[in-house]
Design a protein around this motif. Structure first.
Motif, PDB file in Angstrom:
ATOM      1  N   VAL A  19      35.844 -47.720 -59.330  1.00  0.00           N
ATOM      2  CA  VAL A  19      36.375 -48.471 -58.186  1.00  0.00           C
ATOM      3  C   VAL A  19      36.417 -49.963 -58.503  1.00  0.00           C
ATOM      4  CG1 VAL A  19      35.960 -49.082 -55.777  1.00  0.00           C
ATOM      5  CG2 VAL A  19      35.659 -46.708 -56.535  1.00  0.00           C
ATOM      6  N   ALA A  20      35.373 -50.464 -59.155  1.00  0.00           N
ATOM      7  CA  ALA A  20      35.353 -51.887 -59.519  1.00  0.00           C
ATOM      8  C   ALA A  20      36.506 -52.223 -60.457  1.00  0.00           C
ATOM      9  CB  ALA A  20      34.008 -52.230 -60.170  1.00  0.00           C
ATOM     10  N   ALA A  21      36.780 -51.353 -61.397  1.00  0.00           N
ATOM     11  CA  ALA A  21      37.861 -51.608 -62.354  1.00  0.00           C
ATOM     12  C   ALA A  21      39.219 -51.606 -61.662  1.00  0.00           C
ATOM     13  CB  ALA A  21      37.822 -50.552 -63.468  1.00  0.00           C
ATOM     14  N   ILE A  22      39.422 -50.669 -60.778  1.00  0.00           N
ATOM     15  CA  ILE A  22      40.718 -50.600 -60.082  1.00  0.00           C
ATOM     16  C   ILE A  22      40.892 -51.831 -59.190  1.00  0.00           C
ATOM     17  CG2 ILE A  22      42.152 -49.278 -58.482  1.00  0.00           C
ATOM     18  CD1 ILE A  22      40.696 -46.738 -59.539  1.00  0.00           C
ATOM     19  N   LEU A  23      39.816 -52.231 -58.518  1.00  0.00           N
ATOM     20  CA  LEU A  23      39.886 -53.459 -57.712  1.00  0.00           C
ATOM     21  C   LEU A  23      40.253 -54.648 -58.600  1.00  0.00           C
ATOM     22  CD1 LEU A  23      36.760 -52.968 -55.414  1.00  0.00           C
ATOM     23  CD2 LEU A  23      39.117 -53.242 -54.611  1.00  0.00           C
ATOM     24  N   LEU A  66      46.799 -52.657 -74.410  1.00  0.00           N
ATOM     25  CA  LEU A  66      46.256 -51.938 -73.257  1.00  0.00           C
ATOM     26  C   LEU A  66      46.871 -52.481 -71.977  1.00  0.00           C
ATOM     27  CD1 LEU A  66      42.456 -51.789 -74.189  1.00  0.00           C
ATOM     28  CD2 LEU A  66      44.174 -49.978 -74.442  1.00  0.00           C
ATOM     29  N   GLY A  67      47.115 -51.567 -71.041  1.00  0.00           N
ATOM     30  CA  GLY A  67      47.598 -51.973 -69.732  1.00  0.00           C
ATOM     31  C   GLY A  67      46.466 -52.545 -68.896  1.00  0.00           C
ATOM     32  N   PRO A  68      46.788 -53.154 -67.755  1.00  0.00           N
ATOM     33  CA  PRO A  68      45.753 -53.804 -66.948  1.00  0.00           C
ATOM     34  C   PRO A  68      44.653 -52.877 -66.468  1.00  0.00           C
ATOM     35  CG  PRO A  68      47.925 -53.906 -65.866  1.00  0.00           C
ATOM     36  CD  PRO A  68      48.143 -53.366 -67.242  1.00  0.00           C
ATOM     37  N   LEU A  69      44.991 -51.652 -66.135  1.00  0.00           N
ATOM     38  CA  LEU A  69      43.939 -50.719 -65.720  1.00  0.00           C
ATOM     39  C   LEU A  69      43.050 -50.345 -66.901  1.00  0.00           C
ATOM     40  CD1 LEU A  69      45.857 -48.412 -63.244  1.00  0.00           C
ATOM     41  CD2 LEU A  69      43.676 -49.537 -62.758  1.00  0.00           C
ATOM     42  N   GLN A  70      43.651 -50.146 -68.047  1.00  0.00           N
ATOM     43  CA  GLN A  70      42.860 -49.796 -69.225  1.00  0.00           C
ATOM     44  C   GLN A  70      41.918 -50.943 -69.599  1.00  0.00           C
ATOM     45  OE1 GLN A  70      46.477 -48.988 -71.320  1.00  0.00           O
ATOM     46  NE2 GLN A  70      45.992 -46.815 -71.537  1.00  0.00           N
ATOM     47  N   LEU A  71      42.423 -52.174 -69.519  1.00  0.00           N
ATOM     48  CA  LEU A  71      41.573 -53.332 -69.810  1.00  0.00           C
ATOM     49  C   LEU A  71      40.416 -53.406 -68.816  1.00  0.00           C
ATOM     50  CD1 LEU A  71      44.362 -55.962 -70.554  1.00  0.00           C
ATOM     51  CD2 LEU A  71      42.656 -55.121 -72.187  1.00  0.00           C
ATOM     52  N   ALA A  72      40.719 -53.137 -67.565  1.00  0.00           N
ATOM     53  CA  ALA A  72      39.671 -53.202 -66.542  1.00  0.00           C
ATOM     54  C   ALA A  72      38.653 -52.080 -66.733  1.00  0.00           C
ATOM     55  CB  ALA A  72      40.299 -53.138 -65.151  1.00  0.00           C
ATOM     56  N   PHE A  73      39.115 -50.895 -67.097  1.00  0.00           N
ATOM     57  CA  PHE A  73      38.178 -49.792 -67.339  1.00  0.00           C
ATOM     58  C   PHE A  73      37.245 -50.141 -68.504  1.00  0.00           C
ATOM     59  CE2 PHE A  73      39.002 -45.625 -65.121  1.00  0.00           C
ATOM     60  CZ  PHE A  73      39.680 -46.194 -64.053  1.00  0.00           C
ATOM     61  N   ARG A  74      37.794 -50.795 -69.522  1.00  0.00           N
ATOM     62  CA  ARG A  74      36.937 -51.209 -70.639  1.00  0.00           C
ATOM     63  C   ARG A  74      35.933 -52.267 -70.172  1.00  0.00           C
ATOM     64  NH1 ARG A  74      39.709 -53.497 -76.019  1.00  0.00           N
ATOM     65  NH2 ARG A  74      40.096 -55.290 -74.673  1.00  0.00           N
ATOM     66  N   ALA A 130      49.748 -45.206 -60.139  1.00  0.00           N
ATOM     67  CA  ALA A 130      50.707 -44.875 -59.080  1.00  0.00           C
ATOM     68  C   ALA A 130      50.337 -45.575 -57.781  1.00  0.00           C
ATOM     69  CB  ALA A 130      50.763 -43.358 -58.879  1.00  0.00           C
ATOM     70  N   LEU A 131      49.043 -45.619 -57.487  1.00  0.00           N
ATOM     71  CA  LEU A 131      48.592 -46.287 -56.255  1.00  0.00           C
ATOM     72  C   LEU A 131      48.931 -47.772 -56.284  1.00  0.00           C
ATOM     73  CD1 LEU A 131      46.945 -46.546 -53.609  1.00  0.00           C
ATOM     74  CD2 LEU A 131      44.922 -46.901 -55.052  1.00  0.00           C
ATOM     75  N   LEU A 132      48.570 -48.445 -57.376  1.00  0.00           N
ATOM     76  CA  LEU A 132      48.736 -49.907 -57.404  1.00  0.00           C
ATOM     77  C   LEU A 132      50.199 -50.325 -57.522  1.00  0.00           C
ATOM     78  CD1 LEU A 132      45.653 -51.121 -59.489  1.00  0.00           C
ATOM     79  CD2 LEU A 132      45.914 -50.897 -57.009  1.00  0.00           C
ATOM     80  N   LEU A 133      51.039 -49.465 -58.069  1.00  0.00           N
ATOM     81  CA  LEU A 133      52.475 -49.776 -58.050  1.00  0.00           C
ATOM     82  C   LEU A 133      52.998 -49.796 -56.624  1.00  0.00           C
ATOM     83  CD1 LEU A 133      53.942 -47.731 -61.052  1.00  0.00           C
ATOM     84  CD2 LEU A 133      53.679 -50.213 -60.887  1.00  0.00           C
ATOM     85  N   GLU A 134      52.477 -48.893 -55.806  1.00  0.00           N
ATOM     86  CA  GLU A 134      52.908 -48.806 -54.403  1.00  0.00           C
ATOM     87  C   GLU A 134      52.144 -49.773 -53.522  1.00  0.00           C
ATOM     88  OE1 GLU A 134      54.975 -46.639 -52.430  1.00  0.00           O
ATOM     89  OE2 GLU A 134      56.034 -46.337 -54.325  1.00  0.00           O
ATOM     90  N   GLU A 135      50.840 -49.901 -53.812  1.00  0.00           N
ATOM     91  CA  GLU A 135      49.955 -50.685 -52.943  1.00  0.00           C
ATOM     92  C   GLU A 135      49.078 -51.600 -53.806  1.00  0.00           C
ATOM     93  OE1 GLU A 135      47.819 -48.213 -50.075  1.00  0.00           O
ATOM     94  OE2 GLU A 135      49.182 -46.577 -50.569  1.00  0.00           O
ATOM     95  N   PRO A 136      49.659 -52.665 -54.340  1.00  0.00           N
ATOM     96  CA  PRO A 136      48.872 -53.513 -55.253  1.00  0.00           C
ATOM     97  C   PRO A 136      47.709 -54.224 -54.574  1.00  0.00           C
ATOM     98  CG  PRO A 136      51.032 -54.468 -54.811  1.00  0.00           C
ATOM     99  CD  PRO A 136      51.057 -53.086 -54.237  1.00  0.00           C
ATOM    100  N   ASN A 137      47.714 -54.243 -53.261  1.00  0.00           N
ATOM    101  CA  ASN A 137      46.602 -54.871 -52.544  1.00  0.00           C
ATOM    102  C   ASN A 137      45.693 -53.831 -51.879  1.00  0.00           C
ATOM    103  OD1 ASN A 137      47.439 -57.586 -53.118  1.00  0.00           O
ATOM    104  ND2 ASN A 137      49.130 -57.234 -51.682  1.00  0.00           N
ATOM    105  N   ALA A 138      45.721 -52.626 -52.368  1.00  0.00           N
ATOM    106  CA  ALA A 138      44.869 -51.572 -51.792  1.00  0.00           C
ATOM    107  C   ALA A 138      43.414 -52.044 -51.745  1.00  0.00           C
ATOM    108  CB  ALA A 138      44.984 -50.306 -52.637  1.00  0.00           C
ATOM    109  N   ASP A 139      42.754 -51.806 -50.611  1.00  0.00           N
ATOM    110  CA  ASP A 139      41.355 -52.239 -50.510  1.00  0.00           C
ATOM    111  C   ASP A 139      40.423 -51.148 -51.043  1.00  0.00           C
ATOM    112  OD1 ASP A 139      41.206 -50.326 -48.516  1.00  0.00           O
ATOM    113  OD2 ASP A 139      41.096 -51.764 -46.872  1.00  0.00           O
ATOM    114  N   GLU A 140      39.132 -51.451 -51.038  1.00  0.00           N
ATOM    115  CA  GLU A 140      38.175 -50.526 -51.648  1.00  0.00           C
ATOM    116  C   GLU A 140      38.210 -49.163 -50.964  1.00  0.00           C
ATOM    117  OE1 GLU A 140      34.226 -52.011 -52.258  1.00  0.00           O
ATOM    118  OE2 GLU A 140      33.397 -49.978 -52.515  1.00  0.00           O
ATOM    119  N   ALA A 141      38.328 -49.173 -49.639  1.00  0.00           N
ATOM    120  CA  ALA A 141      38.337 -47.889 -48.924  1.00  0.00           C
ATOM    121  C   ALA A 141      39.546 -47.052 -49.342  1.00  0.00           C
ATOM    122  CB  ALA A 141      38.347 -48.140 -47.420  1.00  0.00           C
TER     123      ALA A 141
END
Ligand code: FES
Ligand code: FES
Length: 163
Positions: free
Chosen positions: A145-149, A86-94, A114-125
């Motif tokens: 949102v918690a998983a993506i963070l 599983l990729g990092p997002l999939q692990l976090a979603f689980r 796509a967002l995190l590849l461009e903006e790995p430090n994207a904030d919650e907003a």
């Protein structure tokens, strides 16, 4: 009109397809390549369930013709990992139980990727702004949102390592 051949890269592998001019990218991925992780909900560009990544940008594959993907690099949810890796997002979603029925999940995963590849430090907003284009009727978005963070660290490490 007669079908046309297109050549593209899907999840890192070369693919050649014969499609009609009216065939959407979503239908080509699902019907021709059997990549049924890309879901079709509204088919009008509203729900985001069909989101895939084309040359680095998250796009609604129900609104894009397959012919327009000639020569492009396409990533579907199947390209983000598999059951054994599983990729990092999939692990976090689980970890955060960020899905219930799961219908929206492929589109949210690809959008977030796509967002995190461009903006790995994207904030919650910023994350909320981006995933607001993907409709989820089950979760209330809090675990999404918690998983993506939570996944940001893995993407920041990849970007830092030049992956
Ligand atoms: S199926 Fe493409 S946006 Fe809803
Ligand atoms: S988990 Fe059911 S629509 Fe999002």
């Amino acid at each position: 009109m007669l079908p046309s051949a297109i050549h593209l890269t899907v999840n890192g592998s070369a693919a050649s397809l014969c499609v009609e001019p009216r065939t959407t990218l979503a239908d080509a991925l699902r019907g021709e390549l059997r990549l049924t992780g890309t879901h079709l909900g509204c088919e009008h560009g509203v729900c985001g369930a069909c989101t895939v990544i084309v040359d680095g940008a998250a796009v609604r594959s129900c609104l894009m013709l397959a012919l327009q993907a000639e020569g492009c690099k396409v990533t579907t949810v199947e390209g983000l990992g598999d059951a054994d890796h599983l990729g990092p997002l999939q692990l976090a979603f689980r970890k955060y139980h960020a899905l219930q029925c799961g219908f929206c999940t492929p589109g949210i995963l690809t959008t977030a990727h796509a967002l995190l590849l461009e903006e790995p430090n994207a904030d919650e907003a910023r994350i909320r702004e981006v995933v607001s284009g993907n409709l989820c009727r089950c979760t209330g978005y809090l675990p999404i949102v918690a998983a993506i963070l939570d996944a940001r660290g893995a993407y920041a490490a990849q970007v830092g390592a030049g992956v």
